[in-house]
Design an enzyme around this catalytic site. Sequence first.
Site, PDB file in Angstrom:
ATOM      1  N   ARG A 135       0.856  -1.383  -0.020  1.00 43.52           N
ATOM      2  CA  ARG A 135      -0.082   0.075   0.111  1.00 43.52           C
ATOM      3  C   ARG A 135       0.885   1.362  -0.049  1.00 43.52           C
ATOM      4  NH1 ARG A 135      -4.177  -0.450   2.241  1.00 43.52           N
ATOM      5  NH2 ARG A 135      -3.687  -2.325   3.222  1.00 43.52           N
ATOM      6  N   THR A 136       1.839   1.421   0.904  1.00 43.69           N
ATOM      7  CA  THR A 136       2.583   2.568   1.072  1.00 43.69           C
ATOM      8  C   THR A 136       3.619   2.728  -0.082  1.00 43.69           C
ATOM      9  OG1 THR A 136       2.210   2.405   3.887  1.00 43.69           O
ATOM     10  CG2 THR A 136       3.976   3.861   2.677  1.00 43.69           C
ATOM     11  N   LYS A 147      24.126  -8.960   5.233  1.00 45.82           N
ATOM     12  CA  LYS A 147      25.402  -9.250   5.496  1.00 45.82           C
ATOM     13  C   LYS A 147      26.246  -8.356   6.495  1.00 45.82           C
ATOM     14  CE  LYS A 147      25.839 -10.084   0.373  1.00 45.82           C
ATOM     15  NZ  LYS A 147      26.129  -9.607  -0.781  1.00 45.82           N
ATOM     16  N   ARG A 172      11.048   2.886   4.618  1.00 48.91           N
ATOM     17  CA  ARG A 172      10.230   2.239   5.826  1.00 48.91           C
ATOM     18  C   ARG A 172      11.286   1.057   6.513  1.00 48.91           C
ATOM     19  NH1 ARG A 172       4.723  -0.500   6.582  1.00 48.91           N
ATOM     20  NH2 ARG A 172       4.473   1.689   5.977  1.00 48.91           N
ATOM     21  N   HIS A 207       4.849   7.336  11.589  1.00 47.44           N
ATOM     22  CA  HIS A 207       4.445   7.143  10.415  1.00 47.44           C
ATOM     23  C   HIS A 207       3.960   8.409   9.927  1.00 47.44           C
ATOM     24  CE1 HIS A 207       3.382   5.454   6.549  1.00 47.44           C
ATOM     25  NE2 HIS A 207       2.507   4.288   6.976  1.00 47.44           N
TER      26      HIS A 207
END
Lengths: 316, 316, 316
Positions: free
Chosen positions: B64-65, B94, B116, B144
């Site tokens: 969605r985002t 890594k 994100r 957010h």
Amino acid sequence: MENSALRHVIEAQQFDLDFMERMFEEADKLRRQVESRNCSDILNTSRELQGKGMFALFYEPSTRTRFSFVDAAQRLGMRVCWTENAKEFSSAIKGETLEDTIRVLCEYFPDVIVMRHHETGAAERAAKVSSVPIINAGDGKGQHPTQALLDIYTIKQCLGRVDDITVMMVGDLANGRTVRSLAYLLAKYKNVRIIFSSPEELAMKDDILQYLERKNVVVEVVNYFWPNYEDIDVIYETRIQKERGSTISEEEAKRFSLTPEKVKGLKPSTIIMHPLPRNDEVPTEIDSNPQAKYFRQAGNGMFIRMALLKWVLHSL
Amino acid sequence: MENSALRHVIEAQQFDLDFMERMFEEADKLRRQVESRNCSDILNTSRELQGKGMFALFYEPSTRTRFSFVDAAQRLGMRVCWTENAKEFSSAIKGETLEDTIRVLCEYFPDVIVMRHHETGAAERAAKVSSVPIINAGDGKGQHPTQALLDIYTIKQCLGRVDDITVMMVGDLANGRTVRSLAYLLAKYKNVRIIFSSPEELAMKDDILQYLERKNVVVEVVNYFWPNYEDIDVIYETRIQKERGSTISEEEAKRFSLTPEKVKGLKPSTIIMHPLPRNDEVPTEIDSNPQAKYFRQAGNGMFIRMALLKWVLHSL
Amino acid sequence: MENSALRHVIEAQQFDLDFMERMFEEADKLRRQVESRNCSDILNTSRELQGKGMFALFYEPSTRTRFSFVDAAQRLGMRVCWTENAKEFSSAIKGETLEDTIRVLCEYFPDVIVMRHHETGAAERAAKVSSVPIINAGDGKGQHPTQALLDIYTIKQCLGRVDDITVMMVGDLANGRTVRSLAYLLAKYKNVRIIFSSPEELAMKDDILQYLERKNVVVEVVNYFWPNYEDIDVIYETRIQKERGSTISEEEAKRFSLTPEKVKGLKPSTIIMHPLPRNDEVPTEIDSNPQAKYFRQAGNGMFIRMALLKWVLHSL
């Protein structure tokens, strides 16, 4: 189909000095345009590439390399389609061979395929069946020729020359494809001396040592990192690649790490390189030292890849 | 490099009322252009953005985002490169630090990085080392901020005001970053009353409650959802986030769910919001009710993100 | 919202002969333009599509199909955003329904959504709630209508006709959605005979057999592959889909494989098709035989998908 006429980028050996010089000049020019945020200049000098398409087929994840290739192509006005992790996500899990995948993709008429694969020799296999140029973005323990090219470019940029230098490669020389490809390219320059410094079980493989011997490169193999290397021009540190099976102890690994103290022992003109990602072998305290060039080195990747795309697509 | 001059978007607190008003006006304008399928108008009013590049670095998956950010940038004429799940796929496996990843990406000269991440505070850490603007698209249980902005935008759009309202946030208030960011923004408006309704173990954290107290927001904390909330303007339902460790029983969760019966008890002007994805806390029977605004709310995300990109890139 | 006016592509049954003829003509034209690397011609004949946006929502990975859809859209000048493996990466893991995902994506105003899903009927469910056209890129064991269309297109291209032919489908007919969709389309042509050749437990399902009977298609069901098929026009081989639960022994599978010997027994005009990926059922020795059309067939996918996108977006 005349594959031999295609401009593949498979292994570092294929680059000669003239070619590299052309790439470096173009990369310089592209960096100037990008740094001045001059998009239209880039597009104006790459008209032939606009509307052409690149497929980026990453069987192994690599954000760094993928982003630089994708962005390079997009900046040149190309269409791009990619897969992040084809090993898990593509028909490979249904048993499809690499050859079949390449053959199918070619039927979509891309203009170039960039691939990262977990098996040595994969890029060469792909090139054998491909009707479009293949660019090897790393194949297992094999090669990573665009990395080698950007490494040499960084040396040239920082030292003003690649001839007459001493390079010490440190760390995991057995599993690192970057040091292998870099060694091949350094051998093309005059009066280069290479010191391979690693734990014994991670030593540079014999095929490279023999190649360098044939090319009359002065080579030294040691199983310690320090002290007494005041005559070094380039320290090329590498990460112990646990995901490729290295079982070196923390303590042993530490012997081959840089420290602020070790850096103080370097002459001021020595540059510190690393293909990244790094773990502790180059501590972050060193980042602000002007001798640390590894971020610049990483950034050079995009410009070298832009130049290579132009060459591969006959626009250079 | 003067980081402080960069227009990062890190946390909801940074937005003031004037700023939000500008974003909402721009989002309104962009929505009108997109709804009328008027691509050229959008491009004409964002000339400065064309040819600029966005890297979308998603360490946690979020279709969605990510889609709304990627499409927002593409509609503005920008180049975009993304990773869907960098936590598994990038050099992070890594052992590369977030800081190194950001430093390397900056060397490719993007114009903005959207990220994100699964760790609280990750966006702020990224901003500290980045030479380009960072937009926080959610960091762990942290913030957010673009979601909070679109939430306020939706309230404004549907109620015509954000001052003088009563908002009830319901469900998982302990793990939901959206309710945290939203609370910060609501506190900037006049005469806002917030009711936090959740199981006790999922109650809103003290830091937010104390912040709201300092800002003189009238707060009520309850551990039941119903009945008797006829004076509510906004019901903001949230999902119990099992993936963040909630161990609430089905039965307990149900007490905080909406039902068609509960909706009937609302005054006609009350709007129902949800950050989505939802499970059963908002049953689909409610979707066709004109008071249900959660899909509209989700869609507002793209327009708010377009407006934010324009601001971040100094085109607004 | 008037969904019925949207041009969805859900199942092969929806295509009639006139429609297919139009798609094939357009695909022919597009192939000529692409083969001559004539980007500007393509863009000039698809002006209406430029600036339109496609979301490619792949719940199941499929590099082949995704690349061909993404590249098709990009060649037509469209914006594209995709997910490689939404089943693992999207809100689906947080319990979001497909319907909610589609509703949210529609709020971003894409012009078309292409989806691949692991559940039969998923595309139809999506179309029911979508405000934009849905193109089914494969749903579980259900349908894969664009594959069926490209299969028919390939037959037409290679044999010059689809009427009056005998097609033998071989292998895993129980789990293969391509053979199901293809059977539906073949039934629309005149005087088509189909031989279903498979191990008994992988036989074509009754619903298709009954459908073909109603359409007066001559059908033969056999549990051997060879010998004596000199009158066959098309051999359509398929892979035993272990990932969908087939537990056929190697030996049994081999009985339904092609071999160079078997190919020698074919009449020269017979063509060999396969939806790919393949395992051993079509050995690579056959690839260079001009009767092998499976790579051509795969490539036709991009052109058919370009034509379909133009139709779906009312540009054809």
